[in-house]
Design an enzyme around this catalytic site. Structure first.
Site, PDB file in Angstrom:
ATOM      1  N   SER A 237       0.833  -1.205   0.000  1.00 37.08           N
ATOM      2  CA  SER A 237       0.000   0.000   0.000  1.00 37.08           C
ATOM      3  C   SER A 237       0.872   1.261   0.000  1.00 37.08           C
ATOM      4  O   SER A 237       1.614   1.483  -0.964  1.00 37.08           O
ATOM      5  CB  SER A 237      -0.966  -0.052   1.187  1.00 37.08           C
TER       6      SER A 237
ATOM      7  N   ASP B 204     -10.512  -5.553  -2.304  1.00 34.16           N
ATOM      8  CA  ASP B 204      -9.813  -4.522  -1.517  1.00 34.16           C
ATOM      9  C   ASP B 204     -10.647  -3.246  -1.540  1.00 34.16           C
ATOM     10  O   ASP B 204     -10.896  -2.676  -2.600  1.00 34.16           O
ATOM     11  CB  ASP B 204      -8.434  -4.294  -2.183  1.00 34.16           C
TER      12      ASP B 204
ATOM     13  N   HIS C  23      -7.415  -5.956   1.648  1.00 31.82           N
ATOM     14  CA  HIS C  23      -6.181  -5.159   1.787  1.00 31.82           C
ATOM     15  C   HIS C  23      -5.317  -5.608   2.971  1.00 31.82           C
ATOM     16  O   HIS C  23      -4.294  -5.026   3.248  1.00 31.82           O
ATOM     17  CB  HIS C  23      -6.601  -3.693   1.997  1.00 31.82           C
TER      18      HIS C  23
HETATM   19  N1  LIG Z   1      -7.488   2.330   9.712  1.00 36.79           N
HETATM   20  C1  LIG Z   1      -7.766   2.563   8.348  1.00 36.79           C
HETATM   21  C2  LIG Z   1      -7.062   1.622   7.415  1.00 36.79           C
HETATM   22  C3  LIG Z   1      -5.624   1.479   7.683  1.00 36.79           C
HETATM   23  C4  LIG Z   1      -5.057   0.324   6.925  1.00 36.79           C
HETATM   24  O1  LIG Z   1      -5.742  -0.455   6.299  1.00 36.79           O
HETATM   25  N2  LIG Z   1      -3.747   0.237   6.943  1.00 36.79           N
HETATM   26  C5  LIG Z   1      -3.103  -0.795   6.192  1.00 36.79           C
HETATM   27  C6  LIG Z   1      -2.210  -0.145   5.202  1.00 36.79           C
HETATM   28  S1  LIG Z   1      -3.178   0.942   4.158  1.00 36.79           S
HETATM   29  C7  LIG Z   1      -2.067   1.710   3.132  1.00 36.79           C
HETATM   30  O2  LIG Z   1      -0.998   2.075   3.334  1.00 36.79           O
HETATM   31  C8  LIG Z   1      -2.334  -1.694   7.125  1.00 36.79           C
HETATM   32  O3  LIG Z   1      -1.397  -2.333   6.726  1.00 36.79           O
HETATM   33  N3  LIG Z   1      -2.780  -1.752   8.387  1.00 36.79           N
HETATM   34  C9  LIG Z   1      -2.095  -2.488   9.406  1.00 36.79           C
HETATM   35  C10 LIG Z   1      -2.556  -3.903   9.603  1.00 36.79           C
HETATM   36  O4  LIG Z   1      -1.924  -4.599  10.449  1.00 36.79           O
HETATM   37  O5  LIG Z   1      -3.491  -4.370   8.951  1.00 36.79           O
HETATM   38  C11 LIG Z   1      -9.250   2.427   8.084  1.00 36.79           C
HETATM   39  O6  LIG Z   1      -9.904   2.010   9.007  1.00 36.79           O
HETATM   40  O7  LIG Z   1      -9.702   2.714   6.964  1.00 36.79           O
END
Ligand SMILES: N[C@@H](CCC(=O)N[C@@H](CSC=O)C(=O)NCC(=O)O)C(=O)O
Length: 281
Positions: free
Chosen positions: A150, A226, A259
């Site tokens: 991402s 996603d 995602h």
């Molecule tokens: N909190 C946010 C979404 C945040 C999210 O999905 N972060 C992803 C990376 S997104 C792009 O850079 C991530 O890797 N989160 C950490 C995990 O451990 O999953 C929302 O609620 O929309």
């Protein structure tokens, strides 16, 4: 440059470590993780850099990425940096949003106040941390590759395109490929680099390719379930840019995947085999 060991755990015959150091680039302490697979005492091993996404520290991929079995089998060192500077004096998003500031450094060197002093993640991941890793771990610096997720996929692709001679391979899970054209990227690049869009092009994969940057080829996976696909990721823009410029791209649509790290960990082994083939050729 000294590092402090936070923890070490034996895993798949190697060592998963977490380390802390005082970063000159960010002016803060930074924490990163390194997995070193089992190896002969005089061996120098290829290194895979993993750049994480929004809200992450080193810990997300370290705990959920499921990379260690493949790294142990393939003899790869795996390095996972943090995604931003942190600390009581480090400014963040004015509204504490997750997509800017803490956990959202976007792998740029900020020029705008109040971020310019600490938000220097480009320098951190391309200069300071590589030197630190080379001094403290058994890496073969001639065999490096980079991958990310991402926001970290954006980081990996831009780092590779701007350093094609340093990295033998680059891949990404659900990368932001054109930050200048999507809400996450527009917010971050405006905040860190200011409103002049010319300064954004060096940090935009599609723009870098349009401007003539080359790389030997990319592997990119995304899930068709996603939530961020249509608004933030837009893999079709990468496909178009690579097709026009003859950059080899293996772009895979993975049916039903979202995602999350459930998606990343499913395809992590594939990516590491793809990297290893290029790192050991
Ligand atoms: N909190 C946010 C979404 C945040 C999210 O999905 N972060 C992803 C990376 S997104 C792009 O850079 C991530 O890797 N989160 C950490 C995990 O451990 O999953 C929302 O609620 O929309």
């Amino acid at each position: 440059m000294t590092i402090q060991t936070v923890s070490t755990n034996k895993s798949y015959g190697g060592v998963q470590g977490v380390y802390r150091h005082a970063s000159l680039a960010t002016g803060t302490d930074m924490v990163f993780s390194v997995y070193v697979p089992p190896h002969a005492s005089d061996a120098r091993l290829p290194v895979v850099w993993y750049l994480s996404g929004l809200t992450c520290t080193h810990a997300n991929v370290t705990e959920k990425g499921e990379f260690r079995r493949a790294c142990a089998e393939l003899g790869l060192i795996f390095v996972a940096p943090d995604t931003s500077p942190r600390g009581p004096d480090v400014p963040g998003d004015a509204n504490n949003a997750y997509d800017f500031g803490l956990g959202a450094g976007f792998y740029v060197d900020a020029t705008q106040e109040p971020f310019a002093r600490n938000y220097r993640m480009w320098s951190y991941v391309t200069d300071e941390l590589p030197k630190l890793i080379a001094e403290n771990f058994p890496v073969d610096v001639k065999r490096q590759s980079v991958m990310g997720h991402s926001m970290g996929g954006h980081g990996a692709l831009t780092v590779a395109l701007r350093n094609p001679h340093r990295f033998r391979a680059a891949s990404a899970f659900a990368p932001i490929v054109a930050p200048s054209q999507v809400p996450w990227g527009i917010k971050a690049l405006t905040g860190y680099l200011g409103p002049n869009r010319d300064t954004w092009r060096n940090h935009d994969t599609v723009a870098l390719i349009e401007d003539g940057a080359k790389f030997s080829g990319f592997l990119v996976d995304y899930g068709d379930a996603d939530n961020f696909l249509k608004e933030q990721l837009k893999p079709e823009l990468l496909q178009e840019a690579c097709t026009k410029t003859n950059i080899p791209l293996t772009l895979r649509r993975q049916v039903g995947y979202d995602h999350s790290y459930y998606f990343i960990s499913t395809f992590m082994g594939d990516h590491l085999h793809w990297h290893a083939a290029r790192l050991t050729a």
